[in-house]
Design an enzyme around this catalytic site. Sequence first.
Site, PDB file in Angstrom:
ATOM      1  N   THR A  41       0.819  -1.215   0.000  1.00 30.82           N
ATOM      2  CA  THR A  41       0.000   0.000   0.000  1.00 30.82           C
ATOM      3  C   THR A  41       0.854   1.268   0.000  1.00 30.82           C
ATOM      4  OG1 THR A  41      -0.175  -0.225   2.406  1.00 30.82           O
ATOM      5  CG2 THR A  41      -1.978  -1.105   1.096  1.00 30.82           C
ATOM      6  N   HIS A  46       6.340  -0.374   7.280  1.00 31.66           N
ATOM      7  CA  HIS A  46       6.317   0.397   8.515  1.00 31.66           C
ATOM      8  C   HIS A  46       6.402  -0.557   9.697  1.00 31.66           C
ATOM      9  CE1 HIS A  46       2.095  -0.730   8.981  1.00 31.66           C
ATOM     10  NE2 HIS A  46       1.864  -0.282   7.757  1.00 31.66           N
ATOM     11  N   HIS A  49       4.532  -3.866  10.094  1.00 38.13           N
ATOM     12  CA  HIS A  49       4.861  -5.052   9.304  1.00 38.13           C
ATOM     13  C   HIS A  49       5.881  -5.958   9.984  1.00 38.13           C
ATOM     14  CE1 HIS A  49       3.539  -2.478   5.718  1.00 38.13           C
ATOM     15  NE2 HIS A  49       2.755  -3.533   5.678  1.00 38.13           N
ATOM     16  N   LYS A  83     -11.130  -0.656   8.544  1.00 39.08           N
ATOM     17  CA  LYS A  83     -11.200   0.664   7.930  1.00 39.08           C
ATOM     18  C   LYS A  83     -12.613   1.241   7.972  1.00 39.08           C
ATOM     19  CE  LYS A  83      -6.902   0.689   6.773  1.00 39.08           C
ATOM     20  NZ  LYS A  83      -5.973   1.626   7.437  1.00 39.08           N
ATOM     21  N   ARG A  87     -10.263   2.359   1.134  1.00 38.23           N
ATOM     22  CA  ARG A  87      -8.893   2.757   0.851  1.00 38.23           C
ATOM     23  C   ARG A  87      -8.815   3.507  -0.478  1.00 38.23           C
ATOM     24  NH1 ARG A  87      -4.707   0.158   3.681  1.00 38.23           N
ATOM     25  NH2 ARG A  87      -5.382  -1.563   5.036  1.00 38.23           N
ATOM     26  N   GLN A 174      -7.516 -13.074  -1.216  1.00 40.63           N
ATOM     27  CA  GLN A 174      -6.499 -13.499  -0.251  1.00 40.63           C
ATOM     28  C   GLN A 174      -6.673 -14.970   0.112  1.00 40.63           C
ATOM     29  OE1 GLN A 174      -5.428 -10.845   2.980  1.00 40.63           O
ATOM     30  NE2 GLN A 174      -4.893 -12.569   4.295  1.00 40.63           N
ATOM     31  N   ASP A 195      -5.134  -8.674  12.899  1.00 45.54           N
ATOM     32  CA  ASP A 195      -6.162  -8.019  12.088  1.00 45.54           C
ATOM     33  C   ASP A 195      -6.481  -8.815  10.832  1.00 45.54           C
ATOM     34  OD1 ASP A 195      -3.642  -7.501  11.058  1.00 45.54           O
ATOM     35  OD2 ASP A 195      -4.187  -5.533  10.270  1.00 45.54           O
ATOM     36  N   LYS A 240      -1.782   1.852  18.983  1.00 46.34           N
ATOM     37  CA  LYS A 240      -0.881   1.257  18.003  1.00 46.34           C
ATOM     38  C   LYS A 240       0.481   1.941  18.053  1.00 46.34           C
ATOM     39  CE  LYS A 240      -3.557  -0.809  14.242  1.00 46.34           C
ATOM     40  NZ  LYS A 240      -3.828  -0.766  12.798  1.00 46.34           N
ATOM     41  N   LYS A 243       3.263   5.545  15.455  1.00 50.31           N
ATOM     42  CA  LYS A 243       2.797   6.863  15.058  1.00 50.31           C
ATOM     43  C   LYS A 243       3.624   7.916  15.786  1.00 50.31           C
ATOM     44  CE  LYS A 243      -0.519   5.504  12.370  1.00 50.31           C
ATOM     45  NZ  LYS A 243      -0.431   5.735  10.912  1.00 50.31           N
ATOM     46  N   THR A 244       4.232   8.828  15.025  1.00 47.01           N
ATOM     47  CA  THR A 244       5.063   9.870  15.604  1.00 47.01           C
ATOM     48  C   THR A 244       4.440  11.232  15.321  1.00 47.01           C
ATOM     49  OG1 THR A 244       6.387  10.277  13.627  1.00 47.01           O
ATOM     50  CG2 THR A 244       7.061   8.433  15.025  1.00 47.01           C
TER      51      THR A 244
END
Length: 417
Positions: A41, A46, A49, A83, A87, A174, A195, A240, A243-244
Amino acid sequence: MSFFDYLKERGYVYQVTNEEEVRKNIDGDKPITFYLGIDPTADSLHIGHFFALMMFRLLQNQGHHGILVIGGATALVGDPTGKSDMRKMMTKETVAHNVAEVKELAKRFIKTDGDNPAIILDNSEWINKHTYVDFLRLVGTHFNVAKMLASEAYAKRLENGGLTFLEMGYMLMQAYDFVYLNRTYGCSLEIGGSDQWGNIVAGTELSRKMNIHDEGKSHAERPDTFGLTCPLLMTKEGKKMGKTESGTLWVARDRTTPFAFYQYFYNIADENTEMLLKLFTDIPTAEIDALCQSDIVAAKRRMAYEVTKLVHGEEEANKAVEAAKALFAKGTDMSDVPTASIEKATLEQGLGILDLVVKVGFIPSKGEARRLIQQNGLSLNGKKVSAPEQQISVADLDKGALLLQKGKKNFLRVILK
């Protein structure tokens, strides 16, 4: 201790379709073939993963045969799991570019040469061969729509009333990946984040149903299929990780520098240190427990270093440590500090400190920034910001940049575009 129990002790096991069989296969004398799927994606991986990639690596080191599937086909549809909105659809050219980038980044985590190399595949290789009608006849006939809609994978999209027929097809695609890999490579285990549980279970069920109707194949040719998930990488507060202030924590160095990567993990709350040491190092658990109890600062430093070394290599990890030590030393090169930019014209017109920190994403809101200033927790160029009304101009630039500091360990360098 068996290998399966080792995975459980380190925190890798969350859901298993059949624990007894998975344990028997993982701990058995004969290696099994397993796979992990990643949708490209973005043109980078990130932090979300590499939990599953670490489990891939551990299984591979144990002698099991790994397949990494990059979703060149599934990324064109988009996984609706978790979601609220559909997307953003990517072009085929973008997906192709992302596939190539993700393949290279994944090689930092898994072995693709030497003994027991992993195979990296793109699911467009087998999905794109089918026509629309042929795929529905082959796969769609085995899926019950009512059961699909009850799946947690579609829950948020249904709540918002926006689930599309396109997204409904994701689970079928999938699931078929598992069937194809089972039939072509004898793959018997799919791993992934929690997930992906609904999609993984769909794959095991599709494989069972299609094999029932496909006579003449022995069990050795079509082994049973199982699923194993690891938990999502979450803080103790249930948020999660990854995230910064400036966005997602990426593996690619041009998106997140090794220094910023190191700083993120060093700044993690104390209570998350033990978990991360168990997940991303091979330090014995007893040693981890002792280190965290005796010196949590040293434990955090070790954890941040080990995770950075895992992702960026020893040389970059050492550089990040040295940069952190010398951050405010005289003459220090600040190029590795996380960076944001603003328009020169904006600064020339004058900009309030509250507007600045929110605009560059250093602090989420003006209210939070105001409270931080009142608590003497925000600095600009090494000096405490004393008033929320403080104005910033070009005259405040130090060596062409502004250096924001929040607390003791969070920094952001702001430069002009």
